[in-house]
Structure formats: C-alpha cells, structure tokens
Design a protein around this motif. Structure first.
Motif, PDB file in Angstrom:
ATOM      1  N   HIS A 118      -4.219  15.576   8.547  1.00 18.84           N
ATOM      2  CA  HIS A 118      -4.276  14.229   9.115  1.00 18.84           C
ATOM      3  C   HIS A 118      -5.167  13.328   8.266  1.00 18.84           C
ATOM      4  CE1 HIS A 118      -5.919  11.359  12.340  1.00 18.84           C
ATOM      5  NE2 HIS A 118      -4.756  10.891  11.938  1.00 18.84           N
ATOM      6  N   LEU A 119      -6.478  13.559   8.303  1.00 16.79           N
ATOM      7  CA  LEU A 119      -7.392  12.724   7.514  1.00 16.79           C
ATOM      8  C   LEU A 119      -8.393  13.556   6.720  1.00 16.79           C
ATOM      9  CD1 LEU A 119      -8.077   9.684   9.881  1.00 16.79           C
ATOM     10  CD2 LEU A 119      -6.681   9.736   7.822  1.00 16.79           C
ATOM     11  N   TRP A 120      -8.012  14.779   6.363  1.00 18.49           N
ATOM     12  CA  TRP A 120      -8.754  15.604   5.411  1.00 18.49           C
ATOM     13  C   TRP A 120     -10.114  16.107   5.895  1.00 18.49           C
ATOM     14  CZ3 TRP A 120      -7.778  12.974   0.013  1.00 18.49           C
ATOM     15  CH2 TRP A 120      -6.409  13.017  -0.265  1.00 18.49           C
ATOM     16  N   CYS A 121     -10.340  16.165   7.201  1.00 21.68           N
ATOM     17  CA  CYS A 121     -11.521  16.871   7.689  1.00 21.68           C
ATOM     18  C   CYS A 121     -11.293  18.368   7.487  1.00 21.68           C
ATOM     19  CB  CYS A 121     -11.736  16.589   9.175  1.00 21.68           C
ATOM     20  SG  CYS A 121     -12.181  14.885   9.544  1.00 21.68           S
ATOM     21  N   LEU A 122     -12.331  19.174   7.614  1.00 22.87           N
ATOM     22  CA  LEU A 122     -12.182  20.618   7.489  1.00 22.87           C
ATOM     23  C   LEU A 122     -12.062  21.248   8.877  1.00 22.87           C
ATOM     24  CD1 LEU A 122     -14.666  21.553   4.623  1.00 22.87           C
ATOM     25  CD2 LEU A 122     -12.225  21.095   4.499  1.00 22.87           C
ATOM     26  N   TRP A 123     -10.954  21.915   9.109  1.00 26.84           N
ATOM     27  CA  TRP A 123     -10.732  22.608  10.375  1.00 26.84           C
ATOM     28  C   TRP A 123     -11.223  24.057  10.258  1.00 26.84           C
ATOM     29  CZ3 TRP A 123      -7.710  26.998  10.551  1.00 26.84           C
ATOM     30  CH2 TRP A 123      -6.940  27.254   9.417  1.00 26.84           C
ATOM     31  N   LYS A 124     -11.257  24.788  11.369  1.00 24.03           N
ATOM     32  CA  LYS A 124     -11.602  26.207  11.325  1.00 24.03           C
ATOM     33  C   LYS A 124     -10.859  26.957  12.421  1.00 24.03           C
ATOM     34  CE  LYS A 124     -15.344  27.878  13.226  1.00 24.03           C
ATOM     35  NZ  LYS A 124     -16.687  28.300  13.568  1.00 24.03           N
ATOM     36  N   TYR A 125     -10.808  28.269  12.260  1.00 26.72           N
ATOM     37  CA  TYR A 125     -10.136  29.133  13.228  1.00 26.72           C
ATOM     38  C   TYR A 125     -11.115  29.546  14.323  1.00 26.72           C
ATOM     39  CZ  TYR A 125      -7.803  33.237  15.183  1.00 26.72           C
ATOM     40  OH  TYR A 125      -7.230  34.162  16.036  1.00 26.72           O
ATOM     41  N   TRP A 126     -10.654  29.499  15.570  1.00 27.26           N
ATOM     42  CA  TRP A 126     -11.471  29.908  16.717  1.00 27.26           C
ATOM     43  C   TRP A 126     -10.830  31.144  17.340  1.00 27.26           C
ATOM     44  CZ3 TRP A 126     -16.074  27.715  17.854  1.00 27.26           C
ATOM     45  CH2 TRP A 126     -16.372  26.509  17.199  1.00 27.26           C
ATOM     46  N   PRO A 127     -11.525  32.299  17.354  1.00 26.15           N
ATOM     47  CA  PRO A 127     -10.932  33.555  17.814  1.00 26.15           C
ATOM     48  C   PRO A 127     -11.029  33.817  19.321  1.00 26.15           C
ATOM     49  CG  PRO A 127     -13.105  33.975  16.919  1.00 26.15           C
ATOM     50  CD  PRO A 127     -12.846  32.492  16.744  1.00 26.15           C
ATOM     51  N   GLU A 128     -11.688  32.937  20.073  1.00 29.69           N
ATOM     52  CA  GLU A 128     -11.906  33.193  21.496  1.00 29.69           C
ATOM     53  C   GLU A 128     -10.591  33.226  22.281  1.00 29.69           C
ATOM     54  OE1 GLU A 128     -15.555  31.603  19.714  1.00 29.69           O
ATOM     55  OE2 GLU A 128     -13.508  30.848  19.785  1.00 29.69           O
ATOM     56  N   ASP A 129     -10.572  34.013  23.356  1.00 38.33           N
ATOM     57  CA  ASP A 129      -9.408  34.044  24.240  1.00 38.33           C
ATOM     58  C   ASP A 129      -9.132  32.641  24.764  1.00 38.33           C
ATOM     59  OD1 ASP A 129      -8.962  36.741  23.965  1.00 38.33           O
ATOM     60  OD2 ASP A 129     -10.195  37.301  25.698  1.00 38.33           O
ATOM     61  N   GLY A 130      -7.859  32.292  24.813  1.00 46.07           N
ATOM     62  CA  GLY A 130      -7.473  30.954  25.244  1.00 46.07           C
ATOM     63  C   GLY A 130      -7.448  29.955  24.114  1.00 46.07           C
ATOM     64  N   ARG A 131      -7.953  30.349  22.943  1.00 39.67           N
ATOM     65  CA  ARG A 131      -7.910  29.469  21.770  1.00 39.67           C
ATOM     66  C   ARG A 131      -7.072  30.156  20.699  1.00 39.67           C
ATOM     67  NH1 ARG A 131     -14.003  27.021  21.009  1.00 39.67           N
ATOM     68  NH2 ARG A 131     -13.027  25.164  20.166  1.00 39.67           N
ATOM     69  N   LYS A 132      -7.686  31.005  19.901  1.00 43.20           N
ATOM     70  CA  LYS A 132      -6.996  31.743  18.836  1.00 43.20           C
ATOM     71  C   LYS A 132      -6.068  30.806  18.048  1.00 43.20           C
ATOM     72  CE  LYS A 132      -7.356  36.178  21.155  1.00 43.20           C
ATOM     73  NZ  LYS A 132      -6.671  37.379  21.655  1.00 43.20           N
ATOM     74  N   ARG A 133      -6.675  29.783  17.493  1.00 44.22           N
ATOM     75  CA  ARG A 133      -5.937  28.747  16.764  1.00 44.22           C
ATOM     76  C   ARG A 133      -6.887  28.034  15.819  1.00 44.22           C
ATOM     77  NH1 ARG A 133      -5.753  25.581  22.429  1.00 44.22           N
ATOM     78  NH2 ARG A 133      -7.842  24.661  22.335  1.00 44.22           N
ATOM     79  N   GLY A 134      -6.309  27.272  14.907  1.00 41.13           N
ATOM     80  CA  GLY A 134      -7.110  26.407  14.050  1.00 41.13           C
ATOM     81  C   GLY A 134      -7.332  25.082  14.751  1.00 41.13           C
ATOM     82  N   GLU A 135      -8.560  24.569  14.675  1.00 40.43           N
ATOM     83  CA  GLU A 135      -8.883  23.307  15.334  1.00 40.43           C
ATOM     84  C   GLU A 135      -9.635  22.387  14.379  1.00 40.43           C
ATOM     85  OE1 GLU A 135     -11.009  23.900  18.971  1.00 40.43           O
ATOM     86  OE2 GLU A 135      -9.571  25.366  19.748  1.00 40.43           O
ATOM     87  N   CYS A 136      -9.177  21.145  14.300  1.00 40.69           N
ATOM     88  CA  CYS A 136      -9.879  20.143  13.501  1.00 40.69           C
ATOM     89  C   CYS A 136     -10.857  19.402  14.406  1.00 40.69           C
ATOM     90  CB  CYS A 136      -8.889  19.172  12.876  1.00 40.69           C
ATOM     91  SG  CYS A 136      -9.709  17.894  11.891  1.00 40.69           S
ATOM     92  N   PRO A 137     -12.137  19.354  14.045  1.00 40.89           N
ATOM     93  CA  PRO A 137     -13.133  18.721  14.909  1.00 40.89           C
ATOM     94  C   PRO A 137     -13.078  17.196  14.921  1.00 40.89           C
ATOM     95  CG  PRO A 137     -14.171  19.413  12.871  1.00 40.89           C
ATOM     96  CD  PRO A 137     -12.747  19.918  12.827  1.00 40.89           C
ATOM     97  N   CYS A 138     -12.377  16.596  13.962  1.00 41.11           N
ATOM     98  CA  CYS A 138     -12.393  15.130  13.856  1.00 41.11           C
ATOM     99  C   CYS A 138     -11.450  14.450  14.847  1.00 41.11           C
ATOM    100  CB  CYS A 138     -12.054  14.706  12.431  1.00 41.11           C
ATOM    101  SG  CYS A 138     -13.296  15.206  11.227  1.00 41.11           S
ATOM    102  N   HIS A 139     -10.185  14.864  14.852  1.00 39.96           N
ATOM    103  CA  HIS A 139      -9.203  14.175  15.699  1.00 39.96           C
ATOM    104  C   HIS A 139      -8.349  15.127  16.524  1.00 39.96           C
ATOM    105  CE1 HIS A 139     -10.123  11.479  12.259  1.00 39.96           C
ATOM    106  NE2 HIS A 139     -10.345  10.653  13.249  1.00 39.96           N
ATOM    107  N   GLY A 140      -8.717  16.406  16.559  1.00 42.70           N
ATOM    108  CA  GLY A 140      -8.084  17.324  17.489  1.00 42.70           C
ATOM    109  C   GLY A 140      -6.773  17.939  17.080  1.00 42.70           C
ATOM    110  N   SER A 141      -6.420  17.919  15.797  1.00 39.25           N
ATOM    111  CA  SER A 141      -5.198  18.607  15.382  1.00 39.25           C
ATOM    112  C   SER A 141      -5.381  20.110  15.564  1.00 39.25           C
ATOM    113  CB  SER A 141      -4.871  18.298  13.920  1.00 39.25           C
ATOM    114  OG  SER A 141      -4.501  16.944  13.774  1.00 39.25           O
ATOM    115  N   LEU A 142      -4.344  20.788  16.081  1.00 35.69           N
ATOM    116  CA  LEU A 142      -4.379  22.220  16.323  1.00 35.69           C
ATOM    117  C   LEU A 142      -3.313  22.901  15.479  1.00 35.69           C
ATOM    118  CD1 LEU A 142      -4.682  22.248  20.234  1.00 35.69           C
ATOM    119  CD2 LEU A 142      -6.519  22.194  18.534  1.00 35.69           C
ATOM    120  N   TYR A 143      -3.675  24.049  14.886  1.00 36.28           N
ATOM    121  CA  TYR A 143      -2.781  24.755  13.971  1.00 36.28           C
ATOM    122  C   TYR A 143      -2.495  26.167  14.446  1.00 36.28           C
ATOM    123  CZ  TYR A 143      -3.744  20.929  10.728  1.00 36.28           C
ATOM    124  OH  TYR A 143      -3.855  19.692  10.147  1.00 36.28           O
ATOM    125  N   ASP A 144      -1.237  26.565  14.328  1.00 33.98           N
ATOM    126  CA  ASP A 144      -0.788  27.913  14.673  1.00 33.98           C
ATOM    127  C   ASP A 144      -1.258  28.880  13.577  1.00 33.98           C
ATOM    128  OD1 ASP A 144       0.600  30.277  15.151  1.00 33.98           O
ATOM    129  OD2 ASP A 144       2.529  29.286  15.461  1.00 33.98           O
TER     130      ASP A 144
END
Length: 200
Positions: A118-144
């Motif tokens: 989206h706008l080149w922030c750095l996202w990270k993977y979250w391993p917790e139950d109910g998440r287990k996805r990549g999340e961008c902290p800037c604008h909320g993009s979620l990645y499989d």
C-alpha cells in the motif's frame, strides 16, 4: 495596509515567482541528503548464486520453530548500511501446523518482502491464535501467510499484481539448512519489491 488584489489577469507576480524559485531551490539543495536507497528495489543478483537464510542472530534456519517468523536480509551484502534498507528486508515464516508448517521440506516455509504494497510500511507476521497472518501497522493491510495475498485493508483493494507480496523460492539441503534460490525480479516471477507479483 491592505494588499491590493493582483491585476495581472491570473499570471504569477514577480514576488510569487521568486518565492516559488526559493522553495524549489531549498528542496533541490536538501534532496541530495535523502536516503533514496530505501525506496529502490534490491539490485539483481548477477552471480545467480543461491544464498543461505541467515537469521538476525547470525544462526541458520535449520531448527526454525513451527508458526514462527523472523526478519532476514536479502540480498545480504558486506555493507551494513545497505543491509538496513527496507527493500532488502524479508519476513521468513514457518507456517502454522494447520497450513503445513510441520513438514520437513521447503513447503513448510515462506519468505515475503516486508514492504507493504500500500504505502511501503513494514508489516510483520503475528503467530497468535485468531491472527496467524501478516499485518501492516500503518493502515491495516492483512496478508495471507500461505500465498502472500492481501485479503483485507487498502492493499487488498489494489489491482493485481499490487495485491500480492513478492516472494522468494526456497529449498532445503540434506543438512537441514534453508537456501534462497536466485530470484527472477519481475511481476511474473518472484515479483518486484514495493510493487507486487502475479499469483499463479
């Protein structure tokens, strides 16, 4: 004293033109100090050689836990300044068990560019139950984590290939070490960092 409206018929006055030139000169003066390398994709690897996955602590990834992720540098150089560029930062993920992370082959791992599409922030993977996805902290993009495709947030609304993260192909050798295969930096290959790739 009130300033009289301009009678120049929509033309820029000499004073406004000089202000504009001064502002442009200031921008041009300081532009050389910007770290433009952070906004450029990594250079093509001319050697065509593979690179071993090296974790932040310098260890190898041969005992990487299931449902875990670390930021790694690729391509890694001998220059520590270059290695800090965002466009060289990748998220190395061992998938959760339900997505095949328990396997002892390359299919248990993924490696995606950490630069959000989206706008080149750095996202990270979250391993917790109910998440287990990549999340961008800037604008909320979620990645499989299985495909690298954005499924929520602004990146998911972008047209292909800008809705799928660039990825690197991996292989595991007989000693258990994980290696990165030489990439094809194109949207139809491994993708372009900051731009994306087509999902095949």
């Amino acid at each position: 004293m009130a300033q009289q409206p301009s009678k120049s018929g929509g033309k820029v006055s000499r004073r406004d033109f000089m202000k504009l030139m001064a502002a442009a000169g200031t921008v041009m003066t300081f532009a050389v100090f910007a770290d433009w390398g952070k906004f450029l994709p990594p250079p093509k690897q001319q050697s065509g050689e593979r690179q071993m996955v090296e974790l932040p602590d310098g260890s190898q990834a041969n005992s990487f836990p299931v449902n875990h992720a670390e930021a790694v540098i690729f391509p890694k150089s001998d220059d520590p300044v270059l290695n800090k560029e965002a466009f060289r930062t990748w998220q190395f993920i061992r998938l959760p068990e339900e997505l095949g992370g328990i396997k002892n082959d390359a299919s248990a791992f993924r490696m995606y560019s950490m630069v959000c599409l989206h706008l080149w922030c750095l996202w990270k993977y979250w391993p917790e139950d109910g998440r287990k996805r990549g999340e961008c902290p800037c604008h909320g993009s979620l990645y499989d984590p299985l495909t690298g495709k954005a499924f929520a947030g602004p990146a998911s609304l972008q047209a292909p290939p800008s809705n799928v993260l660039p990825s690197l192909d991996l292989e595991i050798t007989s000693d258990g070490n994980v290696w990165i295969k030489p990439p094809n930096w194109s949207p139809n290959g491994n993708g372009v960092v900051g731009f994306g790739r087509f999902l095949t």
